[in-house]
Design an enzyme around this catalytic site. Sequence first.
Site, PDB file in Angstrom:
ATOM      1  N   LYS A  78      -1.463  -0.027   5.941  1.00  0.00           N
ATOM      2  CA  LYS A  78      -2.328  -0.510   6.802  1.00  0.00           C
ATOM      3  C   LYS A  78      -3.311  -0.870   6.318  1.00  0.00           C
ATOM      4  CE  LYS A  78      -0.652   3.093   9.407  1.00  0.00           C
ATOM      5  NZ  LYS A  78      -0.293   3.282  10.935  1.00  0.00           N
TER       6      LYS A  78
ATOM      7  N   LYS B  79      -6.763   9.713  -4.102  1.00  0.00           N
ATOM      8  CA  LYS B  79      -7.171  10.016  -2.497  1.00  0.00           C
ATOM      9  C   LYS B  79      -8.841  10.101  -3.200  1.00  0.00           C
ATOM     10  CE  LYS B  79      -5.208   8.842   1.510  1.00  0.00           C
ATOM     11  NZ  LYS B  79      -4.405   8.100   1.236  1.00  0.00           N
TER      12      LYS B  79
ATOM     13  N   LYS C 235       2.809  -0.454  -1.777  1.00  0.00           N
ATOM     14  CA  LYS C 235       3.787  -0.236  -0.387  1.00  0.00           C
ATOM     15  C   LYS C 235       3.030  -0.838   0.446  1.00  0.00           C
ATOM     16  CE  LYS C 235       2.045   4.146   1.837  1.00  0.00           C
ATOM     17  NZ  LYS C 235       2.054   4.679   2.491  1.00  0.00           N
TER      18      LYS C 235
HETATM   19  P1  ADP Z   1       0.515   4.772   6.223  1.00  0.00           P
HETATM   20  O1  ADP Z   1       0.971   4.895   5.353  1.00  0.00           O
HETATM   21  O2  ADP Z   1       0.385   3.230   6.982  1.00  0.00           O
HETATM   22  O3  ADP Z   1      -0.549   5.139   6.518  1.00  0.00           O
HETATM   23  P2  ADP Z   1       1.509   7.178   7.892  1.00  0.00           P
HETATM   24  O4  ADP Z   1       1.014   7.857   6.167  1.00  0.00           O
HETATM   25  O5  ADP Z   1       1.393   7.145   9.026  1.00  0.00           O
HETATM   26  O6  ADP Z   1       1.528   5.711   7.576  1.00  0.00           O
HETATM   27  O7  ADP Z   1       3.462   7.110   8.284  1.00  0.00           O
HETATM   28  C1  ADP Z   1       3.752   7.143   8.966  1.00  0.00           C
HETATM   29  C2  ADP Z   1       5.526   7.072   8.390  1.00  0.00           C
HETATM   30  O8  ADP Z   1       5.784   5.575   7.848  1.00  0.00           O
HETATM   31  C3  ADP Z   1       5.922   8.546   7.286  1.00  0.00           C
HETATM   32  O9  ADP Z   1       7.803   8.518   7.275  1.00  0.00           O
HETATM   33  C4  ADP Z   1       6.002   7.334   5.704  1.00  0.00           C
HETATM   34  O10 ADP Z   1       6.969   7.473   4.952  1.00  0.00           O
HETATM   35  C5  ADP Z   1       6.430   5.568   7.244  1.00  0.00           C
HETATM   36  N1  ADP Z   1       5.645   4.444   5.940  1.00  0.00           N
HETATM   37  C6  ADP Z   1       4.878   4.165   5.558  1.00  0.00           C
HETATM   38  N2  ADP Z   1       4.767   3.341   4.772  1.00  0.00           N
HETATM   39  C7  ADP Z   1       5.983   3.217   4.006  1.00  0.00           C
HETATM   40  C8  ADP Z   1       6.491   2.028   4.103  1.00  0.00           C
HETATM   41  N3  ADP Z   1       5.471   1.039   2.724  1.00  0.00           N
HETATM   42  N4  ADP Z   1       7.821   1.515   3.349  1.00  0.00           N
HETATM   43  C9  ADP Z   1       8.361   2.947   3.829  1.00  0.00           C
HETATM   44  N5  ADP Z   1       7.942   3.535   4.315  1.00  0.00           N
HETATM   45  C10 ADP Z   1       6.541   4.154   5.196  1.00  0.00           C
END
Ligand code: ADP
Length: 324
Positions: free
Chosen positions: A195, A112, A192
């Site tokens: 968003k 980050k 991965k």
């Molecule tokens: P993002 O990574 O999209 O910003 P969050 O950090 O809020 O979303 O993640 C919410 C949940 O979704 C967490 O438990 C995270 O590990 C899971 N998650 C996010 N992206 C992925 C992905 N590409 N594959 C599997 N799990 C994911």
Amino acid sequence: MKKRVFSGIRPTGRIHLGNYLGAVQNYVAMQDEFECVYCVVDIHALTTLEDTHLLQENIREQVIDLLAAGLDPSKCTLFVQSHVPEVTELFTLLGMATPLSWLLRVPTFKEKVKQQPQNVNYGLVGYPVLMTADIVLYKAEVVPVGEDQLPHLELAREIVRRFNDIFGETFPEPKGRLTSVPMVVGLDGRDKMSKSLNNHIELAATPEETMKKVMSAVTDPARMRRADPGHPEVCNIYKLHKTFTPSAVDEIAQGCRTASRGCVECKKELGNAINEYLAPLRARRAEIAKDQAYLDRVIKEGAEKARAIAKVTMVEVKRRMGLL
Ligand code: ADP
């Protein structure tokens, strides 16, 4: 007594397939077996969101997504993080038991710092402490997350161990729970699904948007022409077929390897399969979105239920730390 589960999701946009397959499908599956506490973690979103005017809308959209995915407020507690202010109090107190060196070596913090050098805020380095506070405020033992969150969870366990060592046995050490698809790769085929990388498909996307996104996805980079044999094991579209077209994966792999099936046809089939899979969820979503009073009620009652647990924990924590 049922074990308690906690998990949080950041309202940085609507829920995408990575969130759903990696975490949210477990949220839904665990509701009957466990006492589940699920949270839209709006304070966490502030560590990376510079423009907050969409935050309130994102929170509501995510609650709608979670309900449409199958969360049942009569079985679980669903609330918004900042509506239970005890979490910020616990965050401060846990900070006293967390060595700064542990936080500075977290890989996602270092990432980050590179991604947003103009906004390396104190909240960013404290993110894992706030995440620990989220979990232990409810004394949760199981945390359904995607694979990317496991290092944070390991740190949460270390913080818990240290707190318990200094102040006496207070919190259980939380354990992660992964789905069978713990890491969904994005449509770019590299990182991965996320968003922020815009390589995702939202659950709430229209069928047309979904198809357009799937058609733009990267497949096997070695397959330059239709006649070239493909390598399904390196193709992200194939990985997604495993989830969305499970009964035909052998045939798909065979067709790819022998070049009897092209990538365009393969993507079209995947787009259709995803749309078919998400159709009932999307229909529920549209119904829930019409009833804003119901949403208000779910969010308010969720916070009340969560706060009742949080207050009890805070009295215990303060006693242990000599504040009461
Ligand atoms: P993002 O990574 O999209 O910003 P969050 O950090 O809020 O979303 O993640 C919410 C949940 O979704 C967490 O438990 C995270 O590990 C899971 N998650 C996010 N992206 C992925 C992905 N590409 N594959 C599997 N799990 C994911």
